[in-house]
Motif scaffolding. Sequence first.
Motif, mmCIF file in Angstrom:
data_model
loop_
_atom_site.group_PDB
_atom_site.id
_atom_site.type_symbol
_atom_site.label_atom_id
_atom_site.label_comp_id
_atom_site.label_asym_id
_atom_site.label_seq_id
_atom_site.Cartn_x
_atom_site.Cartn_y
_atom_site.Cartn_z
ATOM 1 N N ALA A 170 58.910 5.975 102.386
ATOM 2 C CA ALA A 170 57.986 6.393 101.329
ATOM 3 C C ALA A 170 57.968 7.913 101.200
ATOM 4 O O ALA A 170 57.914 8.448 100.087
ATOM 5 C CB ALA A 170 56.585 5.861 101.609
ATOM 6 N N THR A 171 58.039 8.605 102.319
ATOM 7 C CA THR A 171 58.047 10.066 102.306
ATOM 8 C C THR A 171 59.274 10.597 101.566
ATOM 9 O O THR A 171 59.185 11.559 100.791
ATOM 10 C CB THR A 171 58.003 10.616 103.748
ATOM 11 O OG1 THR A 171 56.785 10.154 104.367
ATOM 12 C CG2 THR A 171 58.051 12.131 103.786
ATOM 13 N N VAL A 172 60.413 9.954 101.751
ATOM 14 C CA VAL A 172 61.639 10.346 101.059
ATOM 15 C C VAL A 172 61.583 9.915 99.586
ATOM 16 O O VAL A 172 62.069 10.625 98.702
ATOM 17 C CB VAL A 172 62.873 9.726 101.758
ATOM 18 C CG1 VAL A 172 64.134 9.921 100.949
ATOM 19 C CG2 VAL A 172 63.032 10.312 103.153
ATOM 20 N N ALA A 173 60.969 8.781 99.321
ATOM 21 C CA ALA A 173 60.929 8.244 97.957
ATOM 22 C C ALA A 173 60.105 9.117 97.012
ATOM 23 O O ALA A 173 60.470 9.263 95.838
ATOM 24 C CB ALA A 173 60.377 6.825 97.964
ATOM 25 N N VAL A 174 59.009 9.684 97.482
ATOM 26 C CA VAL A 174 58.101 10.419 96.596
ATOM 27 C C VAL A 174 58.799 11.544 95.835
ATOM 28 O O VAL A 174 58.733 11.590 94.598
ATOM 29 C CB VAL A 174 56.846 10.905 97.359
ATOM 30 C CG1 VAL A 174 56.051 11.924 96.548
ATOM 31 C CG2 VAL A 174 55.968 9.707 97.733
ATOM 32 N N PRO A 175 59.498 12.478 96.493
ATOM 33 C CA PRO A 175 60.158 13.529 95.704
ATOM 34 C C PRO A 175 61.308 12.994 94.843
ATOM 35 O O PRO A 175 61.563 13.517 93.754
ATOM 36 C CB PRO A 175 60.652 14.534 96.748
ATOM 37 C CG PRO A 175 60.639 13.803 98.041
ATOM 38 C CD PRO A 175 59.612 12.721 97.928
ATOM 39 N N ALA A 176 61.978 11.948 95.305
ATOM 40 C CA ALA A 176 63.055 11.352 94.503
ATOM 41 C C ALA A 176 62.485 10.758 93.218
ATOM 42 O O ALA A 176 63.067 10.922 92.136
ATOM 43 C CB ALA A 176 63.787 10.284 95.308
ATOM 44 N N ILE A 177 61.361 10.090 93.317
ATOM 45 C CA ILE A 177 60.724 9.488 92.141
ATOM 46 C C ILE A 177 60.293 10.573 91.162
ATOM 47 O O ILE A 177 60.493 10.444 89.948
ATOM 48 C CB ILE A 177 59.538 8.594 92.561
ATOM 49 C CG1 ILE A 177 60.050 7.376 93.333
ATOM 50 C CG2 ILE A 177 58.712 8.176 91.345
ATOM 51 C CD1 ILE A 177 58.963 6.593 94.054
ATOM 52 N N ARG A 178 59.721 11.655 91.685
ATOM 53 C CA ARG A 178 59.326 12.769 90.805
ATOM 54 C C ARG A 178 60.541 13.347 90.077
ATOM 55 O O ARG A 178 60.476 13.662 88.886
ATOM 56 C CB ARG A 178 58.624 13.856 91.607
ATOM 57 C CG ARG A 178 57.228 13.492 92.014
ATOM 58 C CD ARG A 178 56.521 14.673 92.652
ATOM 59 N NE ARG A 178 55.176 14.307 93.006
ATOM 60 C CZ ARG A 178 54.638 14.507 94.200
ATOM 61 N NH1 ARG A 178 55.331 15.094 95.161
ATOM 62 N NH2 ARG A 178 53.399 14.138 94.442
ATOM 63 N N THR A 179 61.645 13.479 90.782
ATOM 64 C CA THR A 179 62.876 13.965 90.166
ATOM 65 C C THR A 179 63.329 13.018 89.063
ATOM 66 O O THR A 179 63.705 13.451 87.970
ATOM 67 C CB THR A 179 63.979 14.126 91.232
ATOM 68 O OG1 THR A 179 63.534 15.060 92.211
ATOM 69 C CG2 THR A 179 65.286 14.599 90.621
ATOM 70 N N HIS A 180 63.292 11.728 89.336
ATOM 71 C CA HIS A 180 63.691 10.741 88.331
ATOM 72 C C HIS A 180 62.828 10.851 87.084
ATOM 73 O O HIS A 180 63.339 10.756 85.960
ATOM 74 C CB HIS A 180 63.587 9.325 88.893
ATOM 75 C CG HIS A 180 64.647 9.016 89.892
ATOM 76 N ND1 HIS A 180 65.033 7.736 90.173
ATOM 77 C CD2 HIS A 180 65.405 9.805 90.689
ATOM 78 C CE1 HIS A 180 65.982 7.759 91.095
ATOM 79 N NE2 HIS A 180 66.208 9.001 91.427
ATOM 80 N N MET A 181 61.537 11.042 87.263
ATOM 81 C CA MET A 181 60.643 11.151 86.114
ATOM 82 C C MET A 181 61.004 12.364 85.253
ATOM 83 O O MET A 181 60.970 12.294 84.018
ATOM 84 C CB MET A 181 59.189 11.187 86.589
ATOM 85 C CG MET A 181 58.749 9.853 87.190
ATOM 86 S SD MET A 181 57.146 9.897 88.035
ATOM 87 C CE MET A 181 56.061 10.137 86.639
ATOM 88 N N THR A 182 61.368 13.463 85.903
ATOM 89 C CA THR A 182 61.782 14.656 85.175
ATOM 90 C C THR A 182 63.077 14.394 84.402
ATOM 91 O O THR A 182 63.213 14.797 83.237
ATOM 92 C CB THR A 182 61.961 15.841 86.145
ATOM 93 O OG1 THR A 182 60.713 16.090 86.806
ATOM 94 C CG2 THR A 182 62.422 17.095 85.424
ATOM 95 N N VAL A 183 64.007 13.711 85.027
ATOM 96 C CA VAL A 183 65.279 13.370 84.370
ATOM 97 C C VAL A 183 65.029 12.452 83.178
ATOM 98 O O VAL A 183 65.582 12.656 82.087
ATOM 99 C CB VAL A 183 66.265 12.732 85.372
ATOM 100 C CG1 VAL A 183 67.488 12.164 84.664
ATOM 101 C CG2 VAL A 183 66.682 13.745 86.443
ATOM 102 N N ILE A 184 64.189 11.442 83.370
ATOM 103 C CA ILE A 184 63.877 10.513 82.275
ATOM 104 C C ILE A 184 63.280 11.273 81.097
ATOM 105 O O ILE A 184 63.669 11.061 79.950
ATOM 106 C CB ILE A 184 62.930 9.391 82.762
ATOM 107 C CG1 ILE A 184 63.626 8.488 83.771
ATOM 108 C CG2 ILE A 184 62.414 8.569 81.568
ATOM 109 C CD1 ILE A 184 62.683 7.579 84.551
ATOM 110 N N GLU A 185 62.331 12.161 81.374
ATOM 111 C CA GLU A 185 61.718 12.959 80.305
ATOM 112 C C GLU A 185 62.770 13.783 79.568
ATOM 113 O O GLU A 185 62.738 13.891 78.337
ATOM 114 C CB GLU A 185 60.626 13.875 80.868
ATOM 115 C CG GLU A 185 59.382 13.143 81.286
ATOM 116 C CD GLU A 185 58.394 14.028 82.023
ATOM 117 O OE1 GLU A 185 58.734 15.174 82.419
ATOM 118 O OE2 GLU A 185 57.249 13.575 82.211
#
Length: 171
Positions: free
Chosen positions: A148-163
Amino acid sequence: MIRRVALGALAAPFVLPAIPAQAQTGAVQMVQVNPTQAAALGGMAFALYTAQLAEQRGENSAVRLFAQLEREEQQAFTLARQQGGLPIATPEMMDAEKRTMAAQLYALSGAQFDRMFLQGQMLGHQELLTLHQRIAQSPTSTQEQMLATVAVPAIRTHMTVIEGIQRSMGG
């Protein structure tokens, strides 16, 4: 509330075109997951299924590339979860809303498909961000906390890419 779920075979792709009733199975082991874990696993199943679908049906090259990277990441998380002795996501873990969205997405093509895929990915990633933040703060195991600790920044990055992809498509 505790739910029982079965572990399926690692990285066996979800069967397309329809959402399968269950993943192809190897050895089955029953494990218990709490509601937060169950929701996160359902979100991961949705991300993997729709990414596989977008790799095949995406019209926009950025959408297809994002889908490929999402699929690869979800497969890597599946492997890490299996190696850590944790439950892995299977299609039946998707809630009714995600199943409906996946079915709607399957019925689309072209630019409509791309827009709905990105909308679904954004909603799914927002949910996964909240769930993984919760798991990182109140883990059921060290392995869950680490992932989960690794997933959080990866998910934030994905959201930026999607936007960014959405902006480039005029949406």
